[in-house]
Design a protein around this motif. Structure first.
Motif, PDB file in Angstrom:
ATOM      1  N   ALA A   1       0.828  -1.205   0.000  1.00 28.34           N
ATOM      2  CA  ALA A   1       0.000   0.000   0.000  1.00 28.34           C
ATOM      3  C   ALA A   1       0.862   1.255   0.000  1.00 28.34           C
ATOM      4  CB  ALA A   1      -0.928  -0.006   1.220  1.00 28.34           C
ATOM      5  N   ALA A   2       1.933   1.245   0.792  1.00 33.28           N
ATOM      6  CA  ALA A   2       2.792   2.425   0.895  1.00 33.28           C
ATOM      7  C   ALA A   2       3.562   2.698  -0.390  1.00 33.28           C
ATOM      8  CB  ALA A   2       3.764   2.258   2.064  1.00 33.28           C
ATOM      9  N   THR A   3       3.781   1.655  -1.208  1.00 29.97           N
ATOM     10  CA  THR A   3       4.603   1.810  -2.422  1.00 29.97           C
ATOM     11  C   THR A   3       3.834   1.454  -3.691  1.00 29.97           C
ATOM     12  OG1 THR A   3       5.448  -0.454  -2.168  1.00 29.97           O
ATOM     13  CG2 THR A   3       6.699   1.295  -1.105  1.00 29.97           C
ATOM     14  N   MET A   4       2.511   1.463  -3.635  1.00 29.19           N
ATOM     15  CA  MET A   4       1.685   1.043  -4.772  1.00 29.19           C
ATOM     16  C   MET A   4       1.931   1.904  -6.009  1.00 29.19           C
ATOM     17  SD  MET A   4      -2.452   0.491  -4.855  1.00 29.19           S
ATOM     18  CE  MET A   4      -2.770   2.221  -4.454  1.00 29.19           C
ATOM     19  N   THR A   5       2.059   1.260  -7.176  1.00 23.98           N
ATOM     20  CA  THR A   5       2.318   1.969  -8.427  1.00 23.98           C
ATOM     21  C   THR A   5       1.031   2.168  -9.220  1.00 23.98           C
ATOM     22  OG1 THR A   5       2.693  -0.067  -9.694  1.00 23.98           O
ATOM     23  CG2 THR A   5       4.595   0.870  -8.525  1.00 23.98           C
TER      24      THR A   5
ATOM     25  N   ILE B   1     -12.148  -1.421  -3.883  1.00 22.12           N
ATOM     26  CA  ILE B   1     -12.383  -0.756  -5.168  1.00 22.12           C
ATOM     27  C   ILE B   1     -13.841  -0.898  -5.576  1.00 22.12           C
ATOM     28  CG2 ILE B   1     -11.858  -0.820  -7.636  1.00 22.12           C
ATOM     29  CD1 ILE B   1      -8.983  -1.629  -6.871  1.00 22.12           C
ATOM     30  N   ARG B   2     -14.398  -2.085  -5.403  1.00 23.54           N
ATOM     31  CA  ARG B   2     -15.794  -2.310  -5.773  1.00 23.54           C
ATOM     32  C   ARG B   2     -16.745  -1.533  -4.866  1.00 23.54           C
ATOM     33  NH1 ARG B   2     -16.346  -7.276  -9.010  1.00 23.54           N
ATOM     34  NH2 ARG B   2     -18.420  -7.651  -8.144  1.00 23.54           N
ATOM     35  N   ALA B   3     -16.256  -1.186  -3.647  1.00 25.20           N
ATOM     36  CA  ALA B   3     -17.092  -0.416  -2.716  1.00 25.20           C
ATOM     37  C   ALA B   3     -16.954   1.094  -2.925  1.00 25.20           C
ATOM     38  CB  ALA B   3     -16.731  -0.767  -1.277  1.00 25.20           C
ATOM     39  N   GLY B   4     -16.076   1.501  -3.858  1.00 28.64           N
ATOM     40  CA  GLY B   4     -15.987   2.924  -4.170  1.00 28.64           C
ATOM     41  C   GLY B   4     -14.636   3.573  -3.941  1.00 28.64           C
TER      42      GLY B   4
ATOM     43  N   LYS C   1      -5.236   7.515  -3.952  1.00 30.25           N
ATOM     44  CA  LYS C   1      -5.143   8.046  -2.588  1.00 30.25           C
ATOM     45  C   LYS C   1      -6.115   7.339  -1.660  1.00 30.25           C
ATOM     46  CE  LYS C   1      -5.310  12.371   0.027  1.00 30.25           C
ATOM     47  NZ  LYS C   1      -5.518  13.845  -0.043  1.00 30.25           N
ATOM     48  N   GLN C   2      -7.364   7.183  -2.109  1.00 24.73           N
ATOM     49  CA  GLN C   2      -8.374   6.511  -1.284  1.00 24.73           C
ATOM     50  C   GLN C   2      -7.991   5.064  -1.010  1.00 24.73           C
ATOM     51  OE1 GLN C   2     -11.957   7.111  -3.646  1.00 24.73           O
ATOM     52  NE2 GLN C   2     -12.821   8.432  -2.061  1.00 24.73           N
ATOM     53  N   LEU C   3      -7.560   4.363  -2.057  1.00 27.08           N
ATOM     54  CA  LEU C   3      -7.232   2.951  -1.906  1.00 27.08           C
ATOM     55  C   LEU C   3      -6.008   2.771  -1.002  1.00 27.08           C
ATOM     56  CD1 LEU C   3      -7.861   0.051  -2.650  1.00 27.08           C
ATOM     57  CD2 LEU C   3      -6.388   0.313  -4.673  1.00 27.08           C
ATOM     58  N   ARG C   4      -4.998   3.591  -1.215  1.00 23.98           N
ATOM     59  CA  ARG C   4      -3.794   3.488  -0.376  1.00 23.98           C
ATOM     60  C   ARG C   4      -4.142   3.718   1.086  1.00 23.98           C
ATOM     61  NH1 ARG C   4      -0.956   6.679  -2.994  1.00 23.98           N
ATOM     62  NH2 ARG C   4       0.339   5.166  -4.115  1.00 23.98           N
ATOM     63  N   SER C   5      -4.938   4.734   1.348  1.00 28.36           N
ATOM     64  CA  SER C   5      -5.324   5.044   2.722  1.00 28.36           C
ATOM     65  C   SER C   5      -6.111   3.900   3.352  1.00 28.36           C
ATOM     66  CB  SER C   5      -6.154   6.331   2.743  1.00 28.36           C
ATOM     67  OG  SER C   5      -6.611   6.613   4.044  1.00 28.36           O
TER      68      SER C   5
ATOM     69  N   LEU D   1      -3.799   0.838   3.996  1.00 31.76           N
ATOM     70  CA  LEU D   1      -2.915   1.065   5.145  1.00 31.76           C
ATOM     71  C   LEU D   1      -3.673   0.841   6.451  1.00 31.76           C
ATOM     72  CD1 LEU D   1      -0.901   4.219   3.994  1.00 31.76           C
ATOM     73  CD2 LEU D   1      -0.008   1.905   4.330  1.00 31.76           C
ATOM     74  N   GLU D   2      -4.940   1.265   6.461  1.00 32.76           N
ATOM     75  CA  GLU D   2      -5.763   1.057   7.649  1.00 32.76           C
ATOM     76  C   GLU D   2      -6.046  -0.439   7.840  1.00 32.76           C
ATOM     77  OE1 GLU D   2      -7.485   2.255  11.067  1.00 32.76           O
ATOM     78  OE2 GLU D   2      -6.557   3.609   9.607  1.00 32.76           O
ATOM     79  N   GLU D   3      -6.386  -1.119   6.751  1.00 29.48           N
ATOM     80  CA  GLU D   3      -6.687  -2.551   6.812  1.00 29.48           C
ATOM     81  C   GLU D   3      -5.462  -3.352   7.266  1.00 29.48           C
ATOM     82  OE1 GLU D   3      -9.360  -4.577   5.657  1.00 29.48           O
ATOM     83  OE2 GLU D   3     -10.765  -3.048   4.970  1.00 29.48           O
TER      84      GLU D   3
END
Length: 486
Positions: free
Chosen positions: A251-255, A316-319, A324-328, A331-333
């Motif tokens: 997540a921290a280094t996702m391209t 992703i399927r949930a929105g 930025k949203q996915l990385r955040s 990281l929480e998960e």
């Protein structure tokens, strides 16, 4: 005595001890190194059993893939990751020589090759990188607890490296008796027993708990809760936190390419996606879908893990579609946010208390290892500083409040944590006021807080543990009153 004064007094005692042993070059040189360390970034050792995920978690914390990750345990030498304006690799030999390995970039292959050297050939590697994540802290990766390097050099050598660190992040898949015995062994000295404030334990592969799957993290959290209340582990660890290191690193280094591939997979029908996610092997090697070839899926499962891929697609399927949203969310998960918060609050925010601990630990080690006539005055001052280190009492109580070992009513619990510095050690943070608060208002609030907690000190309903906790909060309030913040 403020935290700053504790550090100043510990530094002064360390310097006096160095002067006392000035006729012993080896001891005085070692102490001089400890004095110089007090002005360097906080050192956190990342240690644990073989294949606990040390390299992966280091990369997740730094936000870059610096530490090489392999399917097998490869790290044979202690590796220091620290900030530097330009990439640099330094090799320290057992004879005291330092060799500079010319590099323009930090290539994982180069670092991996150097980490394979035998401990009798290389004492340590120092990797300098211009990474923002290393400006406040330096990280020390140690060989795995059961690795051949540790077996050759002995646990005492590993314990010596950990004594050079101000704090320890200990990784394990599940605490075993071996882990507990090792952690106890590095807390044998008086100062370590008096101030068990520098260790966080992480379940570094929480997604593998039980049978894995979506319920793994919940199971890992239940196990962590049980260990938080274990008196043996609680004696030297302040936090027990489940974390999925591989997902945190990804997540921290996702391209952008990885996000595109994940987005493409999320557009498959629910039936096709469920079939694809039945197992990691099926996800990586299935012939379909044609839009996302096997090589791409193999890369994704290697980077995110099966659990991480599944969570990313669900999000992703949930929105959570943009990077930025996915990385955040990931990281929480992964639990990395909780771990970083614990590292920040327990280590970075309290680094002066930890530095004072390191200084006094060095004094304690020397006085025990090399006693000589005339040390009684140094020993007496050491004992006095340890007995009056209120900052360490605050950290111990915060740990007890977080773990549930000590519980007040909800309003008192929240106020106690705030007054103890859980949300910042500045008087305004402790008193729950903003930066514009006037000195007179701070003084009034500090006096009122002291009065409230003095009432709790005579509450007959409190048992001994809670009376001691109240006394710690009262002392924090007394220091706030005496401080008269401006």
């Amino acid at each position: 005595m403020s935290t700053e004064n504790l550090l100043e007094q510990a530094r002064a005692l360390l310097i006096r001890t160095m002067t006392f042993y000035r006729d012993d070059p080896r001891t005085s040189t070692w102490l001089r190194g400890r004095v110089e360390r007090l002005d360097q970034p906080l050192r956190i050792a990342v240690s644990g059993r073989v294949k606990a995920g040390k390299s992966t978690l280091i990369n997740a914390l730094v936000g870059e893939e610096l530490a090489p990750t392999d399917a097998e345990e490869r790290t044979q030498v202690n590796t220091f990751y620290q900030y530097g304006p330009e990439p640099k690799i330094l090799v320290h030999t057992p004879h005291g020589a330092v060799q500079n390995v010319p590099v323009s970039t930090l290539d994982a292959g180069t670092i991996r090759d150097l980490q394979h050297w035998r401990p009798d050939e290389v004492v340590r590697l120092v990797i300098e990188a211009p990474s923002p994540g290393l400006q406040a802290i330096s990280l020390i990766e140690t060989p795995g607890l059961a690795s051949s390097a540790v077996q050759e050099t002995g646990r005492s050598a590993l314990a010596q490296v950990l004594s050079e660190a101000d704090a320890v992040l200990y990784l394990t898949r599940h605490p075993h008796q071996t882990d507990l015995q090792f952690l106890q062994s590095v807390h044998e000295l008086q100062i370590a027993r008096s101030a068990p404030i520098n260790t966080i334990v992480a379940f570094s592969r929480a997604d593998e708990v039980g049978s894995g799957g979506p319920e793994a993290l919940q199971s890992a959290e239940r196990i962590a809760e049980r260990y938080r209340n274990d008196p043996t582990l609680r004696a030297f660890a302040q936090h027990v936190i489940p974390v999925v290191g591989l997902l945190g690193q990804a997540a921290a280094t996702m391209t952008d390419a990885e996000l595109t591939a994940l987005t493409g997979l999320a557009q498959l029908s629910e039936a096709d996606l469920d079939a694809l996610l039945l197992s990691a092997d099926r996800f990586a090697n299935s012939t379909g879908p044609e839009s996302i070839p096997p090589a791409t899926r193999q890369h994704l499962v290697a980077r995110f893990g099966h659990f991480g891929v599944e969570r990313a697609l669900t999000l992703i399927r949930a929105g959570s579609g943009d990077a930025k949203q996915l990385r955040s969310a990931l990281l929480e998960e992964s639990g990395l946010n909780a771990l970083q918060e614990a590292v920040h609050q327990q280590f970075v925010e309290r680094q002066q208390a930890l530095r004072a601990r390191s200084a006094l630990l060095a004094v304690d080690m020397v006085l025990r290892a090399n006693p000589r006539p005339g040390v009684h005055q140094l020993r007496g001052e050491f004992e006095r500083l340890v007995a009056n280190a209120h900052e360490w009492e605050e950290l111990r109580l915060l740990s007890a409040l977080d773990s549930g070992q000590v519980r007040f009513t909800r309003p008192l619990q929240a106020e106690a944590k705030r007054l103890l510095g859980a949300f910042g050690t500045d008087p305004r943070n402790r008193l729950g006021r903003d930066e514009n608060a006037l000195a007179v208002d701070l003084a009034e609030e500090a006096t009122a807080a002291l009065s409230r907690w003095r009432e709790q000190a005579v509450n007959p309903l409190h048992d001994r543990t809670h009376r001691e906790a109240v006394r710690t909060v009262v002392r924090s309030c007394e220091r706030l009153v005496a401080q008269r913040p401006s």
